[in-house]
Design a protein around this motif. Sequence first.
Motif, PDB file in Angstrom:
ATOM      1  N   ASP A  15      -8.328   6.719  -7.838  1.00  0.00           N
ATOM      2  CA  ASP A  15      -6.989   7.273  -7.999  1.00  0.00           C
ATOM      3  C   ASP A  15      -6.607   7.277  -9.475  1.00  0.00           C
ATOM      4  OD1 ASP A  15      -6.826   7.583  -5.305  1.00  0.00           O
ATOM      5  OD2 ASP A  15      -5.144   6.217  -4.995  1.00  0.00           O
ATOM      6  N   LYS A  16      -5.956   8.336  -9.899  1.00  0.00           N
ATOM      7  CA  LYS A  16      -5.431   8.459 -11.252  1.00  0.00           C
ATOM      8  C   LYS A  16      -4.021   9.040 -11.152  1.00  0.00           C
ATOM      9  CE  LYS A  16      -9.462   7.462 -13.240  1.00  0.00           C
ATOM     10  NZ  LYS A  16      -9.686   6.296 -14.132  1.00  0.00           N
ATOM     11  N   PHE A  17      -3.145   8.652 -12.067  1.00  0.00           N
ATOM     12  CA  PHE A  17      -1.770   9.168 -11.960  1.00  0.00           C
ATOM     13  C   PHE A  17      -1.734  10.679 -12.157  1.00  0.00           C
ATOM     14  CE2 PHE A  17      -1.944   8.928 -16.564  1.00  0.00           C
ATOM     15  CZ  PHE A  17      -1.129   9.968 -16.976  1.00  0.00           C
ATOM     16  N   TRP A  18      -2.768  11.230 -12.814  1.00  0.00           N
ATOM     17  CA  TRP A  18      -2.834  12.667 -13.028  1.00  0.00           C
ATOM     18  C   TRP A  18      -3.624  13.393 -11.929  1.00  0.00           C
ATOM     19  CZ3 TRP A  18      -7.974  13.141 -13.122  1.00  0.00           C
ATOM     20  CH2 TRP A  18      -8.756  12.146 -13.742  1.00  0.00           C
ATOM     21  N   ASP A 204       3.310  11.997 -24.809  1.00  0.00           N
ATOM     22  CA  ASP A 204       4.525  11.159 -24.851  1.00  0.00           C
ATOM     23  C   ASP A 204       4.990  10.737 -23.461  1.00  0.00           C
ATOM     24  OD1 ASP A 204       4.693  11.393 -27.693  1.00  0.00           O
ATOM     25  OD2 ASP A 204       5.556  13.391 -27.439  1.00  0.00           O
ATOM     26  N   ARG A 205       4.026  10.562 -22.564  1.00  0.00           N
ATOM     27  CA  ARG A 205       4.369  10.166 -21.190  1.00  0.00           C
ATOM     28  C   ARG A 205       4.563   8.658 -21.093  1.00  0.00           C
ATOM     29  NH1 ARG A 205      -0.230  13.832 -18.261  1.00  0.00           N
ATOM     30  NH2 ARG A 205      -1.548  12.550 -19.589  1.00  0.00           N
ATOM     31  N   ALA A 206       5.467   8.267 -20.183  1.00  0.00           N
ATOM     32  CA  ALA A 206       5.703   6.853 -19.902  1.00  0.00           C
ATOM     33  C   ALA A 206       5.700   6.644 -18.395  1.00  0.00           C
ATOM     34  CB  ALA A 206       7.032   6.408 -20.495  1.00  0.00           C
ATOM     35  N   ASP A 207       5.330   5.426 -17.982  1.00  0.00           N
ATOM     36  CA  ASP A 207       5.330   5.118 -16.551  1.00  0.00           C
ATOM     37  C   ASP A 207       6.736   4.763 -16.077  1.00  0.00           C
ATOM     38  OD1 ASP A 207       5.841   2.497 -17.356  1.00  0.00           O
ATOM     39  OD2 ASP A 207       3.777   1.827 -17.045  1.00  0.00           O
ATOM     40  N   ASP A 209       8.157   2.101 -15.712  1.00  0.00           N
ATOM     41  CA  ASP A 209       8.768   1.015 -16.482  1.00  0.00           C
ATOM     42  C   ASP A 209       9.023   1.403 -17.937  1.00  0.00           C
ATOM     43  OD1 ASP A 209       8.679  -0.728 -14.265  1.00  0.00           O
ATOM     44  OD2 ASP A 209       6.565  -1.178 -14.690  1.00  0.00           O
ATOM     45  N   GLY A 210       8.782   2.683 -18.236  1.00  0.00           N
ATOM     46  CA  GLY A 210       9.014   3.155 -19.589  1.00  0.00           C
ATOM     47  C   GLY A 210       7.909   2.828 -20.572  1.00  0.00           C
ATOM     48  N   LYS A 211       6.765   2.403 -20.059  1.00  0.00           N
ATOM     49  CA  LYS A 211       5.645   2.005 -20.912  1.00  0.00           C
ATOM     50  C   LYS A 211       4.658   3.152 -21.060  1.00  0.00           C
ATOM     51  CE  LYS A 211       2.122  -1.594 -21.421  1.00  0.00           C
ATOM     52  NZ  LYS A 211       1.497  -2.802 -20.808  1.00  0.00           N
ATOM     53  N   GLU A 212       4.271   3.440 -22.295  1.00  0.00           N
ATOM     54  CA  GLU A 212       3.283   4.475 -22.559  1.00  0.00           C
ATOM     55  C   GLU A 212       1.872   3.890 -22.527  1.00  0.00           C
ATOM     56  OE1 GLU A 212       4.178   6.462 -26.190  1.00  0.00           O
ATOM     57  OE2 GLU A 212       6.133   7.197 -25.502  1.00  0.00           O
ATOM     58  N   ARG A 213       0.888   4.722 -22.185  1.00  0.00           N
ATOM     59  CA  ARG A 213      -0.497   4.258 -22.186  1.00  0.00           C
ATOM     60  C   ARG A 213      -0.974   4.013 -23.611  1.00  0.00           C
ATOM     61  NH1 ARG A 213      -4.622   7.540 -18.629  1.00  0.00           N
ATOM     62  NH2 ARG A 213      -3.771   9.363 -19.698  1.00  0.00           N
ATOM     63  N   GLU A 214      -1.929   3.102 -23.718  1.00  0.00           N
ATOM     64  CA  GLU A 214      -2.458   2.731 -25.022  1.00  0.00           C
ATOM     65  C   GLU A 214      -3.184   3.907 -25.669  1.00  0.00           C
ATOM     66  OE1 GLU A 214      -5.585  -0.536 -26.966  1.00  0.00           O
ATOM     67  OE2 GLU A 214      -5.417  -0.305 -24.777  1.00  0.00           O
ATOM     68  N   LEU A 215      -2.957   4.086 -26.958  1.00  0.00           N
ATOM     69  CA  LEU A 215      -3.705   5.050 -27.753  1.00  0.00           C
ATOM     70  C   LEU A 215      -4.714   4.299 -28.618  1.00  0.00           C
ATOM     71  CD1 LEU A 215      -0.824   7.468 -28.869  1.00  0.00           C
ATOM     72  CD2 LEU A 215      -2.346   7.664 -26.886  1.00  0.00           C
TER      73      LEU A 215
END
Length: 322
Positions: A15-18, A204-207, A209-215
């Motif tokens: 599973d992936k959020f995308w 610039d997506r956030a989950d 909880d407002g947290k962005e994935r690590e770059l």
Amino acid sequence: MCNLYPLKFNPILMDKFWGGSKLSKRLRKQSTSENLGESWEISTVPENVSVVANGTLKGTDLQYLLNEYKSDLIGLKNFERFDTKFPLLIKFIDAKKDLSIQLHPDDELAKKRHNSFGKTEMWYVMQADEDSNLIIGFNRDMDKKTYLKHLANKTLTEILNFDKVNEGDSYFIEAGRVHAIGGGVLLAEIQQTSDVTYRVYDWDRADADGKERELHNDIAIDAFKFDLKNNFRIDYSKNPNVSNKMVQCPFFTTNYLPVDGTVERQNTYDSFIIYICVKGKVKVDSRQYSETISEGETILMPSCIKDFTLISTNAKLLEVYI
């Protein structure tokens, strides 16, 4: 005496959020998830090793087969080169949403940093919604200074190359080339065995909880190869019942093989052969053992099987070996 046969494996579903539902609804992967992003068809990535789904070896994993059968499975030259490490990872990917902008290190950098193979890959588009895109490379000549300027100014998308895609379009992505799969695209991916990805932009997506994935921009910059030519689009013939060359590189060779009728095959490559069915259904007959694969299924032909037959009415296969 070859004690092996055409091998099918249980898909490893992720599973992936995308992700979406095309892998289950179109390719019949056994999942009720609406966010199924990847089906790993053949893998020896740690914690995700493929398990045989058919025949007398059912339930054993691919790493066991490599340790036990060695060159009979992968070919003598491949065994001398890779020992008991399987060099390829085969996937189907469903992107309901855009994936991140990313790239992968080459063998030298991946070995140094991650004790891993690098990741050169290719894509074959199996289905694409209207106006779906892939991002591959830049839309102009690029250098490190210009790239970093756009990255800092949050104008990275201005310099990226967007390609509108349709079924059958295919791309070769060398390690060091920036890329992303756009929303609405279902594709087959052939790659080196690696799970190392450097993410440079994630829209610039956030989950929740407002947290962005690590770059990974601090380490990604060393992996870029800005001097790569824009030769990523694969032009290939579609002649029936023969292997039409798509990609030939040090890491894999991929042919497009439409099967309509009965096709006698001989393995003269001193390599395993992987068949990925991207349309229709085909029977694979190795005399002692027969197996059928349909759209969205993959089969591994051990190197020691030298003669076999493909039987179908209008199937489309990707044929992969090293």
